[in-house]
Design an enzyme around this catalytic site. Structure first.
Site, PDB file in Angstrom:
ATOM      1  N   ASP A 151       2.277   4.832  -0.075  1.00 51.49           N
ATOM      2  CA  ASP A 151       1.720   6.107   0.401  1.00 51.49           C
ATOM      3  C   ASP A 151       1.585   7.125  -0.724  1.00 51.49           C
ATOM      4  OD1 ASP A 151       1.249   5.676   3.023  1.00 51.49           O
ATOM      5  OD2 ASP A 151       3.068   6.659   3.760  1.00 51.49           O
ATOM      6  N   ARG A 159       0.860  -1.199   0.000  1.00 53.46           N
ATOM      7  CA  ARG A 159       0.000   0.000   0.000  1.00 53.46           C
ATOM      8  C   ARG A 159       0.885   1.233   0.000  1.00 53.46           C
ATOM      9  NH1 ARG A 159      -4.015  -1.838   4.861  1.00 53.46           N
ATOM     10  NH2 ARG A 159      -5.093  -3.494   3.738  1.00 53.46           N
ATOM     11  N   ARG A 199      10.648   5.152   4.805  1.00 52.75           N
ATOM     12  CA  ARG A 199      10.905   6.591   4.866  1.00 52.75           C
ATOM     13  C   ARG A 199      11.439   7.013   6.236  1.00 52.75           C
ATOM     14  NH1 ARG A 199       5.440   9.085   3.008  1.00 52.75           N
ATOM     15  NH2 ARG A 199       6.518  10.986   3.660  1.00 52.75           N
TER      16      ARG A 199
END
Lengths: 243, 243
Positions: free
Chosen positions: B52, B50, B196
């Site tokens: 971002d 998924r 991240r």
């Protein structure tokens, strides 16, 4: 007056090209506006290559003269802060007064990025040639054939008003990558639209739409109606300029 | 019902992420709309990762079930013709009914593109870390430290509601290129925001803002307040998924 040499990278997608035009934003005008804001002075930039609308650069070179005492590195940083993020000044340095980005250039390097598969991430910087099988050996033969001094009239856009069509191509080759073909060419000079017309015509040979023998005849014909369609601007990069 | 597996490349710049959201266009919804138009049927897609908002993919994998008898290659071409050009279906193939893009995945590969110089051409797909000197050896030590099975609570976005924070990182390394640092990581699974947060924290170590010893302590702390800021989405790519 100090003479400043700039090395410039840009994504040409949103510009009408290097040179200032009435039809939309140019790289040259955008930089000149930034310099005016930074230096409170009109600086006229001379570019090494007049890249067309949509063409990119990894190493365009320009020079301009200024009365400012600002250090070149400070001009570089200040200008980068004032211009849009699709243009970046990679380097700025003081050069002798005689340096002229266009006339002093000895060799220019261009690269064309041909994608053999559809690509989302490189859609702005490559030409996807569609579902055609390309014959890389036929394209290599074409690339090799144009090395040397030739009259490139056949590969020049018809609006060119000059009378010297001679270019000395120093290197010209296709580089094969897993899902790409990159065309790399260097020459003392280039005519208007020359690389895109060469790439478009070589792709027609690669697709089998033209025999290699016909490609050989195009140069000799010196007739701009003989060459193939121009490859799209978005795959073309001015890579660097040698002085 | 036939089960179709899609391999997808996208430029995530203009999307709210893979998953359908009320806040804007998602990759999933854009593809489902294309499939509906093509197959005259509602196909629900399941994505392997998924990604971002703003994150890109070179090899996202999704599957969906259809009653259509159209060949996978015809679905691929038809769908590519219907969706925007910042999404490309690279491959489509029929897979067994049991294939589930998310649950069947054994390993996912992500890459983060860190630029050491300002860049116009890669501004949408890299993070320029600014004028900082980075210590690549300190960053290599961080990357090596997270290999293996660990509880990554400290690197998980706080909105994650699951209770399993264990990930088995198979490879994790910085690749040095002339003007870039690329972080490549593979794991059986990733938590929300994990790559991240890892990249952002390793950059803090590289800049000398955190000692390596502190980095080692973050994993052990299992406290999401300990990690550094998240690196921007635009540098992150879901590279591929192994089944």
């Amino acid at each position: 007056m100090r003479n400043i040499k700039f090395t410039i990278e840009y994504d040409g997608t949103n510009y009408v090209g290097w040179q200032t035009q009435p039809t939309g934003p140019s790289i040259q005008h955008t930089l000149e506006q930034g310099l005016k804001q930074l230096l409170q002075e009109d600086v006229q930039l001379i570019g090494a290559g007049r890249t067309d609308s949509g063409v990119h650069a990894r190493g365009q070179v320009a020079n301009g003269k200024t009365r400012s005492g600002l250090q070149p590195e400070a001009i570089r940083k200040g200008l980068n802060a004032l211009i849009p993020d699709d243009i970046v000044i990679l380097a700025a340095e003081e050069v002798p007064d005689s340096f002229h980005a266009r006339y002093s250039a000895r060799e220019r390097f261009y690269r064309y990025n041909l994608s053999l598969v559809p690509t989302a991430l490189e859609r702005r910087i490559s030409w996807y040639v569609g579902g055609y099988m390309l014959d890389p050996e036929a394209m290599d033969a074409c690339a090799a054939q144009i090395v040397g001094e030739h009259d490139f009239s056949s590969y020049c856009k018809s609006e060119y008003r000059g009378d010297n069509f001679l270019c000395t191509v120093k290197s010209s080759a296709w580089i094969r990558e897993p899902s790409k073909l990159l065309f790399e060419i260097s020459s003392n000079r280039f005519l208007h639209g020359m690389v895109r017309a060469l790439v478009g015509t070589m792709v027609e040979v690669g697709r089998g739409h033209r025999p290699f023998e016909e490609f050989k005849g195009i140069l000799e014909a010196r007739d701009r109606r003989k060459a193939g369609m121009a490859a799209p601007a978005r795959g073309l990069f001015l890579e660097r300029v040698v002085y």
